[in-house]
Design a protein around this motif. Structure first.
Motif, PDB file in Angstrom:
ATOM      1  N   THR A 147      11.302  -7.152   2.699  1.00  0.00           N
ATOM      2  CA  THR A 147      11.631  -5.964   3.499  1.00  0.00           C
ATOM      3  C   THR A 147      10.371  -5.362   4.104  1.00  0.00           C
ATOM      4  O   THR A 147      10.344  -5.003   5.286  1.00  0.00           O
ATOM      5  CB  THR A 147      12.362  -4.917   2.625  1.00  0.00           C
ATOM      6  OG1 THR A 147      13.577  -5.492   2.147  1.00  0.00           O
ATOM      7  CG2 THR A 147      12.657  -3.647   3.395  1.00  0.00           C
ATOM      8  N   CYS A 148       9.322  -5.279   3.313  1.00  0.00           N
ATOM      9  CA  CYS A 148       8.047  -4.740   3.805  1.00  0.00           C
ATOM     10  C   CYS A 148       7.464  -5.627   4.903  1.00  0.00           C
ATOM     11  O   CYS A 148       7.002  -5.127   5.935  1.00  0.00           O
ATOM     12  CB  CYS A 148       7.052  -4.616   2.653  1.00  0.00           C
ATOM     13  SG  CYS A 148       7.491  -3.365   1.434  1.00  0.00           S
ATOM     14  N   LEU A 149       7.483  -6.926   4.679  1.00  0.00           N
ATOM     15  CA  LEU A 149       6.965  -7.860   5.673  1.00  0.00           C
ATOM     16  C   LEU A 149       7.758  -7.749   6.972  1.00  0.00           C
ATOM     17  O   LEU A 149       7.186  -7.723   8.065  1.00  0.00           O
ATOM     18  CB  LEU A 149       7.000  -9.289   5.127  1.00  0.00           C
ATOM     19  CG  LEU A 149       6.469 -10.382   6.043  1.00  0.00           C
ATOM     20  CD1 LEU A 149       5.011 -10.137   6.426  1.00  0.00           C
ATOM     21  CD2 LEU A 149       6.632 -11.746   5.370  1.00  0.00           C
ATOM     22  N   SER A 150       9.067  -7.657   6.863  1.00  0.00           N
ATOM     23  CA  SER A 150       9.926  -7.518   8.049  1.00  0.00           C
ATOM     24  C   SER A 150       9.611  -6.225   8.792  1.00  0.00           C
ATOM     25  O   SER A 150       9.556  -6.207  10.032  1.00  0.00           O
ATOM     26  CB  SER A 150      11.402  -7.547   7.647  1.00  0.00           C
ATOM     27  OG  SER A 150      11.728  -8.773   7.052  1.00  0.00           O
ATOM     28  N   LYS A 151       9.404  -5.151   8.052  1.00  0.00           N
ATOM     29  CA  LYS A 151       9.075  -3.845   8.649  1.00  0.00           C
ATOM     30  C   LYS A 151       7.769  -3.932   9.436  1.00  0.00           C
ATOM     31  O   LYS A 151       7.680  -3.479  10.578  1.00  0.00           O
ATOM     32  CB  LYS A 151       8.982  -2.791   7.546  1.00  0.00           C
ATOM     33  CG  LYS A 151       8.417  -1.464   7.956  1.00  0.00           C
ATOM     34  CD  LYS A 151       9.469  -0.581   8.518  1.00  0.00           C
ATOM     35  CE  LYS A 151       8.924   0.833   8.718  1.00  0.00           C
ATOM     36  NZ  LYS A 151       9.681   1.544   9.703  1.00  0.00           N
TER      37      LYS A 151
END
Length: 163
Positions: A147-151
């Motif tokens: 999720t962090c990487l996608s953000k």
């Protein structure tokens, strides 16, 4: 018995999980140490110490407090942003290191414009890979890393995996 068809497929999927953690680490570090071309030997876990080291003049030994403040602000800003995605700086830097060490990283990247590469750049596909590959006890944290990487990918307009 694992639901995957063969050990080679499982091994490839595990490397994708390690790559998620590795790519997130690189993205975080690049946002803090923008001037540094080489991020070798720096991890998010060691960032507070590395900030002091980078802000210290190696000849005089003097600490550049303005540079230290600037880097610390970048670190705090990205940690706050990632915290909103579930990232805990007391847990996830060490968990990322563990994940890379456990699963490895992708050693050979698929050819450009291949369906394999497109699958690696799609966060929903990566989520499916995680659910098939990661033990239940680690899945929540791997999904937080994703999720962090996608953000960060959405914010900087770059693909999820940057090689």
């Amino acid at each position: 018995m694992h639901p995957l068809q063969n050990s080679q497929q499982l091994h490839r999927m595990q490397r994708i999980i390690g790559e998620i953690a590795f790519q997130l680490e690189r993205r975080i570090l690049a946002s803090i140490f923008e001037d540094s071309v080489r991020l070798y030997g720096i991890t998010v876990f060691t960032t507070p110490h590395k900030i002091t080291e980078v802000a210290t003049d190696h000849q005089s030994g003097q600490l550049d407090t303005a540079k230290q403040s600037e880097l610390t602000k970048k670190y705090k800003d990205i940690m706050e942003k990632l915290n909103n995605c579930g990232y805990d700086r007391d847990i996830h830097p060490a968990f990322s290191e563990y994940t890379v060490n456990t699963y490895g990283i992708i050693k050979e990247y698929p050819p450009p414009d291949s369906s394999d590469l497109q699958g690696l750049l799609n966060p929903e596909n990566l989520k499916k890979v995680a659910k098939l590959t990661v033990p239940a006890g680690d899945l929540k944290d791997v999904l937080i890393l994703l999720t962090c990487l996608s953000k960060l990918s959405e914010e900087d307009g770059k693909p999820v995996f940057v090689w």
